[in-house]
Design a protein around this motif. Sequence first.
Motif, mmCIF file in Angstrom:
data_model
loop_
_atom_site.group_PDB
_atom_site.id
_atom_site.type_symbol
_atom_site.label_atom_id
_atom_site.label_comp_id
_atom_site.label_asym_id
_atom_site.label_seq_id
_atom_site.Cartn_x
_atom_site.Cartn_y
_atom_site.Cartn_z
ATOM 1 N N TYR A 161 0.877 -1.181 0.000
ATOM 2 C CA TYR A 161 0.000 0.000 0.000
ATOM 3 C C TYR A 161 0.907 1.222 0.000
ATOM 4 O O TYR A 161 1.912 1.258 0.713
ATOM 5 C CB TYR A 161 -0.834 0.085 1.275
ATOM 6 C CG TYR A 161 -1.872 -0.976 1.507
ATOM 7 C CD1 TYR A 161 -1.876 -1.701 2.696
ATOM 8 C CD2 TYR A 161 -2.888 -1.237 0.590
ATOM 9 C CE1 TYR A 161 -2.846 -2.647 2.962
ATOM 10 C CE2 TYR A 161 -3.857 -2.192 0.841
ATOM 11 C CZ TYR A 161 -3.824 -2.894 2.034
ATOM 12 O OH TYR A 161 -4.779 -3.844 2.298
ATOM 13 N N SER A 162 0.550 2.219 -0.769
ATOM 14 C CA SER A 162 1.327 3.461 -0.784
ATOM 15 C C SER A 162 0.637 4.495 0.097
ATOM 16 O O SER A 162 -0.394 4.213 0.732
ATOM 17 C CB SER A 162 1.405 3.997 -2.209
ATOM 18 O OG SER A 162 0.132 4.507 -2.618
ATOM 19 N N HIS A 163 1.191 5.682 0.145
ATOM 20 C CA HIS A 163 0.522 6.857 0.702
ATOM 21 C C HIS A 163 -0.877 6.924 0.099
ATOM 22 O O HIS A 163 -1.069 6.601 -1.074
ATOM 23 C CB HIS A 163 1.333 8.090 0.308
ATOM 24 C CG HIS A 163 0.846 9.373 0.896
ATOM 25 N ND1 HIS A 163 -0.297 10.020 0.468
ATOM 26 C CD2 HIS A 163 1.371 10.139 1.877
ATOM 27 C CE1 HIS A 163 -0.465 11.127 1.174
ATOM 28 N NE2 HIS A 163 0.537 11.230 2.028
ATOM 29 N N ASP A 195 -8.363 4.825 -8.506
ATOM 30 C CA ASP A 195 -8.532 3.695 -9.410
ATOM 31 C C ASP A 195 -9.409 4.113 -10.593
ATOM 32 O O ASP A 195 -10.552 3.684 -10.713
ATOM 33 C CB ASP A 195 -9.171 2.513 -8.658
ATOM 34 C CG ASP A 195 -8.222 1.862 -7.653
ATOM 35 O OD1 ASP A 195 -8.582 1.800 -6.462
ATOM 36 O OD2 ASP A 195 -7.130 1.425 -8.068
ATOM 37 N N PRO A 199 -13.849 6.779 -9.403
ATOM 38 C CA PRO A 199 -13.885 6.853 -7.931
ATOM 39 C C PRO A 199 -13.634 8.255 -7.397
ATOM 40 O O PRO A 199 -14.156 8.634 -6.344
ATOM 41 C CB PRO A 199 -12.763 5.906 -7.485
ATOM 42 C CG PRO A 199 -12.514 5.017 -8.640
ATOM 43 C CD PRO A 199 -12.863 5.799 -9.865
ATOM 44 N N ARG A 357 -7.296 0.918 -14.619
ATOM 45 C CA ARG A 357 -7.909 1.753 -13.590
ATOM 46 C C ARG A 357 -6.881 2.685 -12.972
ATOM 47 O O ARG A 357 -6.395 2.485 -11.835
ATOM 48 C CB ARG A 357 -8.598 0.902 -12.502
ATOM 49 C CG ARG A 357 -9.480 -0.232 -12.993
ATOM 50 C CD ARG A 357 -10.419 0.110 -14.127
ATOM 51 N NE ARG A 357 -11.603 0.830 -13.756
ATOM 52 C CZ ARG A 357 -11.909 2.076 -14.130
ATOM 53 N NH1 ARG A 357 -11.117 2.745 -14.957
ATOM 54 N NH2 ARG A 357 -13.010 2.646 -13.726
ATOM 55 N N ASN A 381 -9.887 3.519 1.969
ATOM 56 C CA ASN A 381 -9.596 2.516 0.948
ATOM 57 C C ASN A 381 -8.097 2.278 0.804
ATOM 58 O O ASN A 381 -7.664 1.584 -0.109
ATOM 59 C CB ASN A 381 -10.198 2.959 -0.399
ATOM 60 C CG ASN A 381 -10.272 1.827 -1.398
ATOM 61 O OD1 ASN A 381 -10.713 0.731 -1.076
ATOM 62 N ND2 ASN A 381 -9.766 2.059 -2.596
ATOM 63 N N LEU A 382 -7.325 2.872 1.713
ATOM 64 C CA LEU A 382 -5.865 2.764 1.776
ATOM 65 C C LEU A 382 -5.159 3.427 0.604
ATOM 66 O O LEU A 382 -4.448 4.398 0.810
ATOM 67 C CB LEU A 382 -5.422 1.313 1.978
ATOM 68 C CG LEU A 382 -5.664 0.940 3.439
ATOM 69 C CD1 LEU A 382 -5.942 -0.519 3.624
ATOM 70 C CD2 LEU A 382 -4.479 1.364 4.298
ATOM 71 N N CYS A 383 -5.284 2.907 -0.594
ATOM 72 C CA CYS A 383 -4.636 3.563 -1.732
ATOM 73 C C CYS A 383 -5.179 2.966 -3.031
ATOM 74 O O CYS A 383 -5.847 1.944 -3.014
ATOM 75 C CB CYS A 383 -3.113 3.404 -1.692
ATOM 76 S SG CYS A 383 -2.528 1.736 -2.078
ATOM 77 N N SER A 384 -4.855 3.622 -4.151
ATOM 78 C CA SER A 384 -5.254 3.085 -5.456
ATOM 79 C C SER A 384 -4.181 2.112 -5.936
ATOM 80 O O SER A 384 -3.085 2.059 -5.375
ATOM 81 C CB SER A 384 -5.431 4.220 -6.457
ATOM 82 O OG SER A 384 -4.199 4.869 -6.682
ATOM 83 N N ASN A 385 -4.484 1.334 -6.967
ATOM 84 C CA ASN A 385 -3.533 0.306 -7.392
ATOM 85 C C ASN A 385 -2.257 0.935 -7.939
ATOM 86 O O ASN A 385 -2.293 1.941 -8.663
ATOM 87 C CB ASN A 385 -4.197 -0.697 -8.348
ATOM 88 C CG ASN A 385 -4.207 -0.278 -9.803
ATOM 89 O OD1 ASN A 385 -3.207 -0.376 -10.519
ATOM 90 N ND2 ASN A 385 -5.344 0.214 -10.271
ATOM 91 N N ILE A 386 -1.126 0.355 -7.539
ATOM 92 C CA ILE A 386 0.183 0.958 -7.802
ATOM 93 C C ILE A 386 0.494 1.022 -9.294
ATOM 94 O O ILE A 386 1.021 2.016 -9.793
ATOM 95 C CB ILE A 386 1.299 0.189 -7.062
ATOM 96 C CG1 ILE A 386 0.974 0.050 -5.574
ATOM 97 C CG2 ILE A 386 2.653 0.867 -7.260
ATOM 98 C CD1 ILE A 386 0.790 1.354 -4.832
ATOM 99 N N SER A 387 0.154 -0.044 -9.998
ATOM 100 C CA SER A 387 0.428 -0.088 -11.429
ATOM 101 C C SER A 387 -0.294 1.060 -12.135
ATOM 102 O O SER A 387 0.268 1.718 -13.024
ATOM 103 C CB SER A 387 -0.030 -1.448 -11.972
ATOM 104 O OG SER A 387 0.371 -1.622 -13.289
#
Lengths: 531, 477
Positions: A161-163, A195, A199, A357, A381-387
Amino acid sequence: MRRFVIGSARSLIERSRQNYQSQRPLISSSYRLLSSTPAADSPSSSSSTMAPPVALNTINPKVIECEYAVRGEIVTLAQKLQEEIKTKPDAHPFEEILYCNIGNPQSLGQHPITFFREVLALCDHPTILDKSETQGLFSADSIERAWKILDQIPGRATGAYSHSQGIKGLRDTIAAGIEARDGFPADPNDIFLTDGASPAVHMMMQLLIRSEKDGILCPIPQYPLYSASIALHGGTLVPYYLDEATGWGLEVSELKKQLETSRSKGITVRALVVINPGNPTGQVLAEENQKAIVEFCKQEGLVLLADEVYQENVYVPEKKFHSFKKVSRSMGYGEKDLSLVSFQSVSKGYYGECGKRGGYMEVTGFGADVREQIYKVASVNLCSNISGQILASLVMSPPKVGDESYESYSAERDGILSSLARRAKTLEDAFNNLEGVTCNKAEGAMYLFPRIDLPEKAIKAAEAEKKAPDAYYCQRLLTATGIVVVPGSGFGQVPGTWHFRCTILPQEEKIPAIVTRLTDFHKSFMDEFRG
Amino acid sequence: MGVKALDHESLNENVKKVQYAVRGELYLRASELQKEGKKIIFTNVGNPHALGQRPLTFPRQVVALCQAPFLLDDPNVGLLFPADAIARAKHYLSMTPGGLGAYSDSRGLPGIRKEVAEFIERRDGYSSDPELIFLTDGASKGVMQILNCIIRGQGDGVLVPVPQYPLYSATISLCGGSLVPYYLDESANWGLDVNNLRESVAQARFNGITVRAMVIINPGNPTGQCLSEANLREILNFCHQENLVLLGDEVYQQNIYQDERPFISARKILMDMGQPISKEVQLVSFHTVSKGYWGECGQRGGYFEMTNIPPQTVDEIYKISSISLSPNVPAQIFMGLMVNPPKPGDISYLQYVRESKGILESLRRRARIMTDGFNSCKNVVCNFTEGAMYSFPQIRLPPKAIEAAKDAGKVPDVFYCLKLLEATGISTVPGSGFGQKEGVFHLRTTILPAEEDMPEIMSSFKKFNDDFMEQYEDVKM
């Protein structure tokens, strides 16, 4: 004002309200005497008379109310027909379903940008960066960019999980890209990676809408994410009509009129949604127009929600994309003057990476306390997907002149964009050649939104089948040709007018066959229903 | 011009009410200190890769190939990628003609949902319908979607364990519903007593709340307890009697550190119980690629499986999914790989097993090290971490410490955790972020720091704690 409610939903909403109000509270003491072994005849009067918790008449009525036509009824039918062709190839008068309902370029054969995919693959599997064989399989600058990105990620851990706003280094890159685009600075702390852009739109609606007394000005026709999101959050959509006669022009006088009307009905209008380039309408706003819109929002204290996901899709030389951030800054307006949220995505443009996304919103012009709230909601939701985050940074800072991959990158980009421009023109002309059909030019985005003058007989036939006339036309088109488009009623239109939205995305070599099939169908449809 | 639309006072109240301590005050302070150059050990969130756990090799190979399919055409691809990874990449690419860059079906790629259904069948012994499995951008999004369907207004209540993972309290707040707490019993290893459930429901109904759903987190977060079969049967009977939909958060199902209570899914027990209950109790089960031994948090991959939800409702849920178009495709592939990993005989099988076992066995050891470490500290009592990824020690704060906290304007466990952070760099989440009995304080930490760092971390904690207790304890008689 118009609310996007299905007729039957109203009665469902009423019924569920009645259910809810009829429950009586139980007395607590009866429960303290029970043992832990479950009794078959437990004195829970509610369970015998109540519907199950998750049944149609007991779920959140806002869920029932909202609609999203882009993947609605017509698509369900198309999928059914597609299954039928698989098992019985002769079942229908066409060999394949052509999905022209959704802006999903790569599903119709558009290739991804090679450089972007190289970088993403290396970030997915950084172990190979140390191997010599990698040099032979990947371009040198993609390897370099992957290293640079990985160094911005703590521990090079792309699986962490990122920032909650997204990786800082990537936001720095995006801010620099915004500054290069606009000529005005951007702050990485104003950027929230999400994402996809959708969102981010939901987040803003959640923040802004307190009750059905809160209204959001939306263009008609609009991309139905807005109507759906407003319904889900319990707000009121306040429509403003784009003018088909002037190429879907946006008049501030219309904005003022709708604002005043809704205020007189007790609605607090909170924000203005502008989609530029437009969806489904494709118009690119002129700079003067944008200045008037900015002025309007500033005067009326509205948040400007600028959906700019099609910023790279402009097909006419006389128009250029200007971000609302640039326009407002060029007017001398800063943080204190205007609340502006700008949305961008990796799904459109020339990159078309829908399945990843990736997207962001840049939020400017509001206090630290509000920013805290936005951060807080993002953090749940912690963070969006890193990719997707990495891809957003690549989109905002692609290869430059002099980079090893620049030539192949720009050839891919220009190839896609010029092809899109050609397809936009070919389909526009094809639609305009149909009897009773007029189609405004697609100056940008990915869609055409032709208007059909349906004969009275056709409208009656639609009514007999309990369908909106444009939905009826679209269904007939689908069953005759396999082409899937979305009825205009899914986007909103002036009452009594009918449209459909068709993407410009099928591959160029398929376009002539599509035009032929469409033209033949339309002619026979008009033959059948002409007065 | 008066109040601007995005001024704090005119924001949606539901947003302002939301609390999510996992990335709240402690985390923000830790981030500040980190910027100032202090070494911080982040144990605030279950984020294995951030603490050095390596990604499994095979899935990364497969997804990298799917990202860059032109590699598959290169004759030298076999120098960098094993044949089974190449085959698997081709298998997933064949499911999606547009590759990773196309929106998939809004419920996720049918081929992957089928793999998930097959996994569930192998795990539980009962068949599962792919049409009732929806892939989501992480399990959290699925939880939010389902709760949003259930909650109509303030009058709707959702039973949530205390302590709980604050996604539930935050989402219920955002949806404008009511949280109905049921207390887990710390003295019984965080056990669930059905009497507590009944009391909570009765209390809620007395207050005019319609209780609609019950959340179980199994294995528990932050508490780690694994539910027994008897417990699950009690819960299912309870939901049946009280007409509640059961929401089974099973994201930690691979993280089990004792052998007495292996993971059993709620669905398996429901099916075991036979009719009528197996056809009547509504159940939604959640899973993810973020936990287990995969720990792929950053991919945002998850799913929910619906049982006994009427078809029209499933359609409405599908409609909501379609507004966001589709879950991200790379994570869908991670999910497919997780439920359908390398098999014996596959080239990558031994490496896969070695990597997985290594992680799980180490987690088991760390669960023990941490529990014992906390129990060796003054005024600290810690239940064993039976499962999941956390340790949730009870800190018995002396009255003087509680007073000092009040004077500093802080909740007592926040006060303690801030001092811990400043002294040791260990960033935890105060128990108040998860809910706890009045006057009882905890903190949550993860068991994720690298095994070789554990002894030092625990001794650093012990030194801080024992000094703190010394400082604030009343003079002994």
